[in-house]
Enzyme design. Structure first.
Site, short mmCIF file in Angstrom:
data_model
loop_
_atom_site.label_atom_id
_atom_site.label_comp_id
_atom_site.label_asym_id
_atom_site.label_seq_id
_atom_site.Cartn_x
_atom_site.Cartn_y
_atom_site.Cartn_z
CB SER A 553 -0.89 0.01 1.24
OG SER A 553 -1.53 1.25 1.41
CE1 TYR A 566 -4.56 -1.97 5.14
CE2 TYR A 566 -3.62 0.18 4.66
CZ TYR A 566 -4.14 -1.02 4.22
OH TYR A 566 -4.25 -1.28 2.88
#
Length: 676
Positions: A553, A566
């Site tokens: 990501s 995250y």
């Protein structure tokens, strides 16, 4: 409206082809003769409808038929230059075609056109080929059928064989068909129903004779014990990547595993080495299985390292033997040797491994070798198995017509022969990746904790020859190992792994619980590690290199608010890319990552509540979150699952062969996430 003769032909073909006792997949051909009005002259024209080159009787449609003018086809007998030049007749069939479209005429067209009966079937039943390959086949044919079925000595398929069969039919009006030495059967009838009944009669009488007169244990006593099912499948999964790597020495292959009772009975038998060395006989068989298999001579439960070492020795010997076969039989006009690796590997106590350019080809090769086992059993039970000689096999395997057929095959897709394992493949980005890899030719394992979702995506891709679903909880080492074992047993190995499974919980630091932290790290950081480790256990002994892709990501670089768990686990994944690239490069395995921006539409993560939380962080309605992400990028474009899939293909499609340890941004330009 379809001609009634054609309708009856297709119905007969589909019935015969649906039963494996009658013929093998894509084997044999059927025909019908009839009349239609010539659109030019307005006069009736006698036509032959015959199954064209390729295709399968069980699924034959009108498009799979070649349509020829019968008068022109039969006139070819007057210009036939003789058996030494009979291959030229195949090109002449094109000048006999009627109308537009239709399939290309096959080498067997002459057989159907020259036999002066309205309906003809040429089939490859195991029972019929058992008689055709028996040392005393002519006598057995007489004993079983009397004068209703005659013997035709071996001749390579072609125009001369058609003339031979036609001559036998003319001289024996009482006959319903022939046994073709070393090959199969041909039957005929005045009506479609009569031809089908005659075909079935020949097949059934041969099978009944073998059952009534065959001696028990034609393969000799069992000298190996079959491993129990769990141990057998574990050993098969251990051996398969090694075997696939060896069988891919000349060109990459996909595999198929068979442990049917008929196979285990043969591979465990005392006469396995002797009979396997004789090879198959029917051209349809050995064109797909090669002239003979590689036979493994180790004990079923021998230590794996010992078996692996022995496999390399046996493979080297097989290649030397095949090269000798080629050099003994090739002449100046022969095509170049196509490859010396085995298509069939037989392992006592474990089963059969078959290989091909795709899963269907590998599976069909295995099916054909099962046919060959049945043929050997039948022939040995009543006589001695006596296949056609080596030189005749070579003439067919390296036939100029066969070479031309291979040259006409379409160019393989970029990921043909690649076996891809995609986690989180049941939805969102994973689904898009699975669909794209399959579209580019890969065999795909759709792995997901939600098995129903994985099965749905695998079904979208196609049947089990192109995709399977496996249930995979990436937080469990045992579950991952089991799913990878199923993948290996399905296709022979693993080449391309996509670590995509993920989830996210958006909370400020003070609200992030230990459970939140552990869950995200278990799924993504630990899950990616477990999947990569299990895949490496396959890729390293396979020896074919490979690709591992991490869907990380932009958050592995970009520090956003309320995102500590995250972001931290994505940074963990990003560094795994670098660490594994450094470690696995020695084995030809490339490890790369992809850093998408937030993928809102079609994303399982965003649909699971993450979208609402991120929208709240940025103060926008949830339905506008994708637009918000797009507007903060340099390109002002929203990132979709398909864009991530495009990047996966770019990394694995064959152009970036020297790239490893790289992260590719797929974020439409987030300056704060630029790689430094």
């Amino acid at each position: 409206m379809t001609n009634p003769a054609v309708r009856e032909l297709l119905e007969r073909s589909n019935r015969l082809g649906a039963d494996a006792r009658n013929t093998n997949y894509a084997g044999g051909n059927t025909s019908a003769k009839g009349t239609e009005t010539d659109p030019v002259t307005g006069e009736p024209a006698e036509l032959l409808w015959v199954k064209g080159s390729g295709g399968d009787l069980g699924t034959l449609t009108e498009k799979g038929l070649a349509v020829l003018r019968l008068d022109r086809l039969r006139a070819l007998a007057g210009v036939y230059p003789g058996v030494e030049r009979e291959d030229e007749m195949v090109a002449a069939f094109d000048f006999c075609l009627h109308g537009r479209g239709g399939a290309a005429p096959s080498i067997d067209t002459a057989m159907h056109g020259l036999v002066d009966v309205a309906h003809v079937d040429h089939l490859h039943p195991d029972s019929g080929i058992a008689i055709a390959t028996a040392a005393d086949g002519p006598a057995l044919t007489k004993e079983i059928f009397g004068d209703r079925v005659l013997w035709v000595p071996w001749r390579r398929p072609g125009f001369q064989l058609g003339l031979d069969i036609a001559a036998v039919q003319r001289a024996n009006p009482q006959a319903i068909g022939v046994i073709l030495g070393g090959h199969g059967i041909t039957a005929w009838g005045a009506t479609s129903a009569e031809a089908e009944a005659n075909s079935r009669e020949i097949i059934a009488l041969a099978a009944d004779y073998l059952a009534a007169h065959g001696r028990p244990e034609p393969f000799g006593a069992a000298v190996h014990q079959t491993l129990d099912e769990a141990a057998r499948r574990t050993r098969a999964a251990e051996l398969f990547p090694i075997l696939r790597g060896l069988a891919s020495t000349d060109r990459a292959q996909v595999g198929h595993y068979t442990d049917a009772e008929v196979v285990l009975d043969f591979v465990n038998s005392a006469r396995l080495p002797e009979l396997a060395a004789l090879g198959t006989s029917c051209p349809d068989h050995f064109l797909r299985t090669k002239v003979k298999p590689l036979v493994v001579d180790t004990a079923p439960d021998a230590p794996l390292d010992e078996v692996a070492a022995r496999l390399k020795e046996l493979h080297a010997a097989y290649r030397d033997d095949y090269r000798g076969y080629y050099e003994r039989n090739a002449d100046a006009g022969s095509p170049a040797m196509r490859g010396a690796d085995p298509a069939i590997v037989l392992v006592p106590g474990v089963g059969m491994f078959s290989f091909g350019a795709n899963k269907q080809t590998a599976r069909v090769a295995g099916e054909f070798y099962v046919n060959a086992i049945n043929v050997m059993r039948g022939a040995e039970s009543v006589s001695t198995y006596a296949p056609i000689g080596e030189s005749e096999k070579f003439r067919i395997e390296y036939w100029a017509l066969e070479e031309a057929k291979l040259q006409r095959m379409p160019k393989p897709k970029p990921l043909a022969t690649r076996i891809a394992y995609v986690t989180g493949g049941g939805s969102g980005i994973g689904r898009a990746i699975a669909l794209r890899l399959a579209a580019e030719g890969a065999c795909v394992i759709v792995a997901d904790r939600d098995f129903d979702a994985a099965r749905t995506v695998a079904g979208e891709i196609g049947g089990s020859d192109v995709a399977i679903a496996v249930e995979a909880d990436v937080t469990s080492a045992a579950a991952i190992a089991a799913s990878v074992e199923k993948s290996v047993l399905a296709f022979g190995g693993v080449d391309l792994v996509v670590n995509n499974a993920g989830l996210s919980i958006s909370k400020p630091l003070l609200e992030t619980t230990e459970a939140d932290w552990d869950l995200q790290h278990d799924v993504m950081a630990k899950g990616s590690f477990l999947v990569s480790r299990e895949a490496a256990r396959v890729m390293i002994p396979q020896g074919m290199g490979g690709d591992v892709i991490y869907i990380s990501s932009k958050n592995s670089i970009f520090a956003g608010p309320n995102n500590v768990a995250y972001g931290a686990t994505k940074a963990d994944q990003a560094h795994q890319v670098r660490l594994l690239a450094a470690e696995l490069g020695a084995y030809g395995v490339r490890v790369n990552g992809i850093n998408p921006d937030g993928v809102v539409r079609g994303s399982g993560i965003f649909a699971g509540g993450w979208g609402a939380k991120r929208a709240a962080v940025y103060g926008v309605p949830e339905e506008k979150l994708g637009e918000y992400y797009a507007q903060r990028t340099l390109l002002k474009r929203e990132v979709l699952p398909e864009h991530v899939a495009n990047a996966v293909f770019a990394l694995t499609g064959g152009d970036l062969t020297h790239t490893t340890g790289l992260h590719i941004p797929v974020d439409a330009g987030v300056a704060a996430a630029f790689l430094r």
